[in-house]
Design a protein around this motif. Sequence first.
Motif, mmCIF file in Angstrom:
data_model
loop_
_atom_site.group_PDB
_atom_site.id
_atom_site.type_symbol
_atom_site.label_atom_id
_atom_site.label_comp_id
_atom_site.label_asym_id
_atom_site.label_seq_id
_atom_site.Cartn_x
_atom_site.Cartn_y
_atom_site.Cartn_z
ATOM 1 N N GLY A 90 -24.035 -1.179 -5.865
ATOM 2 C CA GLY A 90 -24.454 -1.559 -4.520
ATOM 3 C C GLY A 90 -23.485 -1.161 -3.424
ATOM 4 O O GLY A 90 -23.795 -1.283 -2.242
ATOM 5 N N SER A 91 -22.311 -0.690 -3.797
ATOM 6 C CA SER A 91 -21.327 -0.328 -2.779
ATOM 7 C C SER A 91 -21.639 1.056 -2.198
ATOM 8 O O SER A 91 -22.298 1.875 -2.821
ATOM 9 C CB SER A 91 -19.919 -0.348 -3.385
ATOM 10 O OG SER A 91 -19.811 0.623 -4.402
ATOM 11 N N THR A 92 -21.129 1.278 -0.992
ATOM 12 C CA THR A 92 -21.356 2.546 -0.296
ATOM 13 C C THR A 92 -20.236 3.522 -0.627
ATOM 14 O O THR A 92 -19.107 3.122 -0.859
ATOM 15 C CB THR A 92 -21.377 2.297 1.231
ATOM 16 O OG1 THR A 92 -22.218 1.180 1.498
ATOM 17 C CG2 THR A 92 -21.904 3.511 1.984
ATOM 18 N N MET A 93 -20.562 4.813 -0.658
ATOM 19 C CA MET A 93 -19.536 5.832 -0.859
ATOM 20 C C MET A 93 -20.027 7.134 -0.229
ATOM 21 O O MET A 93 -21.187 7.219 0.153
ATOM 22 C CB MET A 93 -19.275 6.014 -2.374
ATOM 23 C CG MET A 93 -17.982 6.712 -2.730
ATOM 24 S SD MET A 93 -16.558 6.107 -1.772
ATOM 25 C CE MET A 93 -15.215 6.973 -2.499
ATOM 26 N N HIS A 94 -19.139 8.100 -0.105
ATOM 27 C CA HIS A 94 -19.553 9.425 0.333
ATOM 28 C C HIS A 94 -19.798 10.280 -0.901
ATOM 29 O O HIS A 94 -19.103 10.141 -1.903
ATOM 30 C CB HIS A 94 -18.462 10.081 1.178
ATOM 31 C CG HIS A 94 -18.179 9.353 2.436
ATOM 32 N ND1 HIS A 94 -19.099 9.246 3.454
ATOM 33 C CD2 HIS A 94 -17.091 8.648 2.854
ATOM 34 C CE1 HIS A 94 -18.581 8.524 4.436
ATOM 35 N NE2 HIS A 94 -17.364 8.140 4.101
ATOM 36 N N GLU A 106 -0.360 -6.339 -7.158
ATOM 37 C CA GLU A 106 -1.804 -6.584 -7.309
ATOM 38 C C GLU A 106 -2.591 -5.891 -6.206
ATOM 39 O O GLU A 106 -3.674 -5.361 -6.423
ATOM 40 C CB GLU A 106 -2.100 -8.092 -7.223
ATOM 41 C CG GLU A 106 -1.825 -8.837 -8.504
ATOM 42 C CD GLU A 106 -1.746 -10.345 -8.277
ATOM 43 O OE1 GLU A 106 -2.392 -10.849 -7.340
ATOM 44 O OE2 GLU A 106 -1.002 -11.004 -9.035
ATOM 45 N N LEU A 107 -2.016 -5.921 -5.009
ATOM 46 C CA LEU A 107 -2.712 -5.343 -3.859
ATOM 47 C C LEU A 107 -2.936 -3.845 -4.016
ATOM 48 O O LEU A 107 -4.046 -3.352 -3.829
ATOM 49 C CB LEU A 107 -1.928 -5.668 -2.574
ATOM 50 C CG LEU A 107 -2.489 -5.185 -1.235
ATOM 51 C CD1 LEU A 107 -3.967 -5.478 -1.095
ATOM 52 C CD2 LEU A 107 -1.703 -5.833 -0.088
ATOM 53 N N ASP A 146 -5.663 -3.193 -6.448
ATOM 54 C CA ASP A 146 -6.990 -3.436 -5.861
ATOM 55 C C ASP A 146 -7.409 -2.307 -4.927
ATOM 56 O O ASP A 146 -8.556 -1.878 -4.936
ATOM 57 C CB ASP A 146 -6.994 -4.763 -5.083
ATOM 58 C CG ASP A 146 -7.077 -5.963 -6.030
ATOM 59 O OD1 ASP A 146 -7.351 -5.750 -7.227
ATOM 60 O OD2 ASP A 146 -6.869 -7.104 -5.575
ATOM 61 N N ILE A 147 -6.468 -1.842 -4.105
ATOM 62 C CA ILE A 147 -6.806 -0.773 -3.152
ATOM 63 C C ILE A 147 -7.341 0.445 -3.897
ATOM 64 O O ILE A 147 -8.327 1.049 -3.509
ATOM 65 C CB ILE A 147 -5.571 -0.388 -2.290
ATOM 66 C CG1 ILE A 147 -5.273 -1.499 -1.273
ATOM 67 C CG2 ILE A 147 -5.794 0.945 -1.565
ATOM 68 C CD1 ILE A 147 -3.968 -1.307 -0.502
ATOM 69 N N LYS A 171 -10.536 -1.061 -6.971
ATOM 70 C CA LYS A 171 -11.770 -1.744 -6.574
ATOM 71 C C LYS A 171 -12.796 -0.781 -5.997
ATOM 72 O O LYS A 171 -13.990 -1.013 -6.080
ATOM 73 C CB LYS A 171 -11.473 -2.823 -5.524
ATOM 74 C CG LYS A 171 -11.386 -4.228 -6.134
ATOM 75 C CD LYS A 171 -10.912 -5.249 -5.138
ATOM 76 C CE LYS A 171 -11.982 -5.723 -4.180
ATOM 77 N NZ LYS A 171 -11.487 -6.857 -3.354
ATOM 78 N N HIS A 172 -12.313 0.286 -5.384
ATOM 79 C CA HIS A 172 -13.242 1.136 -4.644
ATOM 80 C C HIS A 172 -13.430 2.520 -5.229
ATOM 81 O O HIS A 172 -14.264 3.269 -4.776
ATOM 82 C CB HIS A 172 -12.772 1.267 -3.197
ATOM 83 C CG HIS A 172 -12.501 -0.056 -2.567
ATOM 84 N ND1 HIS A 172 -13.515 -0.884 -2.152
ATOM 85 C CD2 HIS A 172 -11.348 -0.728 -2.330
ATOM 86 C CE1 HIS A 172 -12.994 -1.992 -1.658
ATOM 87 N NE2 HIS A 172 -11.675 -1.931 -1.764
ATOM 88 N N GLN A 179 0.827 -1.217 0.000
ATOM 89 C CA GLN A 179 0.000 0.000 0.000
ATOM 90 C C GLN A 179 0.860 1.266 0.000
ATOM 91 O O GLN A 179 2.065 1.192 -0.219
ATOM 92 C CB GLN A 179 -1.022 -0.014 1.140
ATOM 93 C CG GLN A 179 -0.492 0.342 2.528
ATOM 94 C CD GLN A 179 -1.559 0.946 3.449
ATOM 95 O OE1 GLN A 179 -2.559 0.323 3.747
ATOM 96 N NE2 GLN A 179 -1.326 2.169 3.922
ATOM 97 N N ILE A 214 -23.898 7.403 0.185
ATOM 98 C CA ILE A 214 -24.688 7.111 -1.009
ATOM 99 C C ILE A 214 -24.444 5.660 -1.402
ATOM 100 O O ILE A 214 -23.430 5.073 -1.019
ATOM 101 C CB ILE A 214 -24.329 8.024 -2.215
ATOM 102 C CG1 ILE A 214 -22.808 8.066 -2.420
ATOM 103 C CG2 ILE A 214 -24.878 9.421 -2.042
ATOM 104 C CD1 ILE A 214 -22.365 8.708 -3.720
ATOM 105 N N THR A 215 -25.376 5.109 -2.157
ATOM 106 C CA THR A 215 -25.193 3.751 -2.654
ATOM 107 C C THR A 215 -24.939 3.842 -4.150
ATOM 108 O O THR A 215 -25.742 4.425 -4.887
ATOM 109 C CB THR A 215 -26.437 2.891 -2.362
ATOM 110 O OG1 THR A 215 -26.676 2.930 -0.957
ATOM 111 C CG2 THR A 215 -26.224 1.452 -2.796
ATOM 112 N N ARG A 216 -23.802 3.305 -4.567
ATOM 113 C CA ARG A 216 -23.453 3.385 -5.992
ATOM 114 C C ARG A 216 -24.216 2.330 -6.780
ATOM 115 O O ARG A 216 -24.759 1.386 -6.190
ATOM 116 C CB ARG A 216 -21.942 3.199 -6.158
ATOM 117 C CG ARG A 216 -21.164 4.383 -5.583
ATOM 118 C CD ARG A 216 -19.704 4.341 -5.947
ATOM 119 N NE ARG A 216 -18.951 3.419 -5.118
ATOM 120 C CZ ARG A 216 -17.625 3.524 -4.914
ATOM 121 N NH1 ARG A 216 -16.934 4.495 -5.489
ATOM 122 N NH2 ARG A 216 -16.995 2.657 -4.163
#
Lengths: 230, 186
Positions: free
Chosen positions: B116-120, B145-146, B149-150, B153-154, B90, B111-113
């Motif tokens: 389905g994921s949550t976000m501000h 890879e990590l 993803d960090i 993915k989000h 990281q 908020i829900t994207r």
Amino acid sequence: MSIVSRRVILVNGSPKIKSNQSVSELFVNLQENSMKEAGIDVGRINVRDSITLGKTQEDYLEMSQADAIIFTFPLYIFCLPGILMRFLQDYQQFLMKQNLTIEKEQKIFAVVNCGFPEPDINEEAVRVIKSFSRQIGALFGFGVMIGGGGMFLGTIDAPFMKKTKAELYNAFDQMSEMIIKMELSPMENRFIKPNFPRKLYLFAADREWISAAKKNGLKKRDLYRRPYLK
Amino acid sequence: MKALILIDKEYQTDIYEQLHNTIKDYFEQKKFELDEIKIGKEDLAFCMGCFGCWVKKPGECVIDDTMSQINHKFINSDVVICLSPLVFGQFSANIKNALDRWLPNVLPFFITRPDGSTMHPSRYKSYPRQIVIAYAEDIKDEDAELVVDIVKKHRRSMDVIVYKNSQAKLLESLNNIDMMRVGDEL
Ligand SMILES: Cc1cc2nc3c(=O)[nH]c(=O)nc-3n(C[C@H](O)[C@H](O)[C@H](O)COP(=O)(O)O)c2cc1C
């Protein structure tokens, strides 16, 4: 059969100044109960205190000698908080400089909680602890990923949390067992969240922000300020 | 066009020098106005997790240090490039301190994207294009890879490049990125 004594260090990596406001602290308390019941000797380290009180060197030495370490911390912007990275980076340096090796077959576990309801977003943070474990030569056990972190303080003993609390203890008891038996193979990660509707949790949290702002003398619309627009 | 480069003072290695030179040349050639901020161990306080940036002084961290200057420059740049040492897969501690204290730039609400994921929700109508370039002397595949993803993915509007000594690959990745501000989808 003689009983071999084991020592675990429980590390709280929450950046919060007051540990009684830290959700991680609550999980560390539950871990301590579980470990003590299993007859494991428990030491505790708070990352912020260790850094501000200038006692990282003695804490690092303790960590290097333990049979196991559990890192408990909040998810910050989808990975580890800066303060915990500082603590871990400096620990790795400490081990290299002192030419120290950690206790043989030391086990490391991660317990990560986040504010969003979904526990699985903590996965990358667990992988960071796994990568750290590999780099210092420790064995990674498993991670516990907890969603809806904002709910736990104050509700943990409520009846609707009974199942969640049991799941937490179940995970921590599993850690205790692995520490006592010096179990070497890693286990599956655990996903835990309060038994509470997602929509209601988000709704309550949103109301909470507005009421906190009002307590600070602000109006709802003040929350939307854009101070950095030129 | 303005580009802001965030740098970790702690890892001024050879590979960093190469990377830094390449990045500087790249943006200078594109006629960007460049600004650099080097973050050292003593430069930024750690986030205290107090949420004061949401409910006390909305949009600003309550800690009075250079972070307010960094956030001001961040919001007013077209592109922000974060040269981060890759540590345990990281961001390094110094870079992560700055990223934690970026929280004032979003709103507290949830908020829900679409997935389905949550976000501000965003605080501003648009944001700089953010590019993380992770570097280290020796990078394990798992760590590469990590960090991808960090970041990926989000987040929908942040790019990540893992720099493994290949200038050609770095330039190719940079050329695939639209070097301009993005909207309010975080
Ligand atoms: C700077 C900052 C960043 C955060 N980032 C995330 C995040 O990316 N995802 C999330 O679900 N929660 C995030 N949170 C919320 C915390 O993970 C949550 O409040 C947690 O319960 C705090 O645990 P603690 O009390 O032990 O510090 C963030 C909080 C802060 C202050």
